[in-house]
Design a protein around this motif. Sequence first.
Motif, PDB file in Angstrom:
ATOM      1  N   TRP A   1       0.830  -1.324   0.072  1.00 51.91           N
ATOM      2  CA  TRP A   1       0.009  -0.009   0.097  1.00 51.91           C
ATOM      3  C   TRP A   1       0.799   1.032   0.018  1.00 51.91           C
ATOM      4  N   ALA A   2       0.330   2.274  -0.904  1.00 48.75           N
ATOM      5  CA  ALA A   2       1.164   3.497  -0.821  1.00 48.75           C
ATOM      6  C   ALA A   2       1.085   4.281   0.471  1.00 48.75           C
ATOM      7  N   VAL A   3       1.927   4.938   0.982  1.00 48.07           N
ATOM      8  CA  VAL A   3       2.032   5.770   2.154  1.00 48.07           C
ATOM      9  C   VAL A   3       2.208   7.105   1.666  1.00 48.07           C
ATOM     10  N   ALA A   4       1.275   8.068   2.183  1.00 50.66           N
ATOM     11  CA  ALA A   4       1.518   9.323   1.952  1.00 50.66           C
ATOM     12  C   ALA A   4       1.868  10.211   3.091  1.00 50.66           C
ATOM     13  N   PRO A   5       2.694  11.364   3.024  1.00 47.66           N
ATOM     14  CA  PRO A   5       2.997  12.186   1.966  1.00 47.66           C
ATOM     15  C   PRO A   5       4.146  11.245   1.351  1.00 47.66           C
ATOM     16  N   ARG A   6       4.610  11.821   0.363  1.00 52.20           N
ATOM     17  CA  ARG A   6       5.655  11.166  -0.768  1.00 52.20           C
ATOM     18  C   ARG A   6       7.018  10.714   0.181  1.00 52.20           C
ATOM     19  N   TRP A   7       7.579  11.689   1.078  1.00 46.05           N
ATOM     20  CA  TRP A   7       8.745  11.343   1.547  1.00 46.05           C
ATOM     21  C   TRP A   7       8.441  10.519   2.850  1.00 46.05           C
ATOM     22  N   SER A   8       7.477  10.058   3.103  1.00 43.85           N
ATOM     23  CA  SER A   8       7.293   9.285   4.421  1.00 43.85           C
ATOM     24  C   SER A   8       8.404   8.141   4.638  1.00 43.85           C
ATOM     25  N   SER A   9       8.604   7.938   5.795  1.00 44.17           N
ATOM     26  CA  SER A   9       9.666   6.687   5.659  1.00 44.17           C
ATOM     27  C   SER A   9       9.311   6.115   7.038  1.00 44.17           C
ATOM     28  N   PRO A  10       8.302   5.002   6.976  1.00 49.12           N
ATOM     29  CA  PRO A  10       7.677   4.199   7.987  1.00 49.12           C
ATOM     30  C   PRO A  10       9.047   3.223   8.564  1.00 49.12           C
ATOM     31  N   TYR A  11       8.971   3.132   9.876  1.00 55.09           N
ATOM     32  CA  TYR A  11       9.700   2.350  10.452  1.00 55.09           C
ATOM     33  C   TYR A  11       9.371   1.024  11.209  1.00 55.09           C
ATOM     34  N   ASP A  12       8.128   1.250  11.568  1.00 51.71           N
ATOM     35  CA  ASP A  12       7.549   0.093  12.325  1.00 51.71           C
ATOM     36  C   ASP A  12       6.128  -0.056  11.844  1.00 51.71           C
ATOM     37  N   VAL A  13       5.224  -1.044  12.020  1.00 52.29           N
ATOM     38  CA  VAL A  13       3.700  -0.785  11.542  1.00 52.29           C
ATOM     39  C   VAL A  13       3.034  -1.908  12.556  1.00 52.29           C
ATOM     40  N   MET A  14       1.790  -1.799  12.922  1.00 49.82           N
ATOM     41  CA  MET A  14       1.096  -2.570  13.477  1.00 49.82           C
ATOM     42  C   MET A  14      -0.391  -2.725  13.120  1.00 49.82           C
ATOM     43  N   ILE A  15      -0.958  -3.873  13.139  1.00 47.31           N
ATOM     44  CA  ILE A  15      -2.237  -4.033  12.288  1.00 47.31           C
ATOM     45  C   ILE A  15      -3.310  -4.048  13.623  1.00 47.31           C
ATOM     46  N   ASP A  16      -4.405  -3.336  13.753  1.00 51.52           N
ATOM     47  CA  ASP A  16      -5.299  -3.364  14.464  1.00 51.52           C
ATOM     48  C   ASP A  16      -6.287  -4.457  14.370  1.00 51.52           C
ATOM     49  N   LYS A  17      -7.494  -4.403  15.417  1.00 55.17           N
ATOM     50  CA  LYS A  17      -8.532  -5.381  15.189  1.00 55.17           C
ATOM     51  C   LYS A  17      -9.308  -5.209  13.996  1.00 55.17           C
ATOM     52  N   ASN A  18      -9.435  -4.117  13.521  1.00 58.63           N
ATOM     53  CA  ASN A  18     -10.005  -4.052  12.251  1.00 58.63           C
ATOM     54  C   ASN A  18      -9.459  -4.324  11.059  1.00 58.63           C
ATOM     55  N   GLU A  19      -8.197  -4.757  10.860  1.00 58.93           N
ATOM     56  CA  GLU A  19      -7.484  -5.048  10.038  1.00 58.93           C
ATOM     57  C   GLU A  19      -6.858  -3.779   9.407  1.00 58.93           C
ATOM     58  N   GLU A  20      -6.666  -2.965  10.092  1.00 59.17           N
ATOM     59  CA  GLU A  20      -5.922  -1.134   9.771  1.00 59.17           C
ATOM     60  C   GLU A  20      -4.743  -1.411  10.184  1.00 59.17           C
ATOM     61  N   ALA A  21      -3.652  -0.960   9.110  1.00 61.97           N
ATOM     62  CA  ALA A  21      -2.348  -0.877   9.649  1.00 61.97           C
ATOM     63  C   ALA A  21      -2.009   0.586   9.911  1.00 61.97           C
ATOM     64  N   TRP A  22      -1.180   0.916  11.066  1.00 63.79           N
ATOM     65  CA  TRP A  22      -0.851   2.102  11.573  1.00 63.79           C
ATOM     66  C   TRP A  22       0.727   2.299  11.505  1.00 63.79           C
TER      67      TRP A  22
END
Length: 94
Positions: A12-33
Amino acid sequence: MLDTRTGEFRDWAVAPRWSSPYDVMIDKNEEAWTGSMLTDFVTRVDTKSGQSVNYLLPHHTNIRRVYVDNSTTPVTFWVGSNHGASIIKLEPLE
């Protein structure tokens, strides 16, 4: 994301363009944070539709580790602010 049952990858694309995700968690609604190391945004991605919502933080930060509290409704997002010497709690309104 690798689906271990089918062997297929999804992304999945993450905005804004120069975002730099380091960590991610999936919640109970299957949404990624995730949070960005370079921008002041927290991003929530609906893994079913691909739609995302960005939350602008009140001051400059550098997000590394993230935590989603699934015991609340709606879920609560927690993160440490490396540059602000603080803990940020994000509660979505929708």
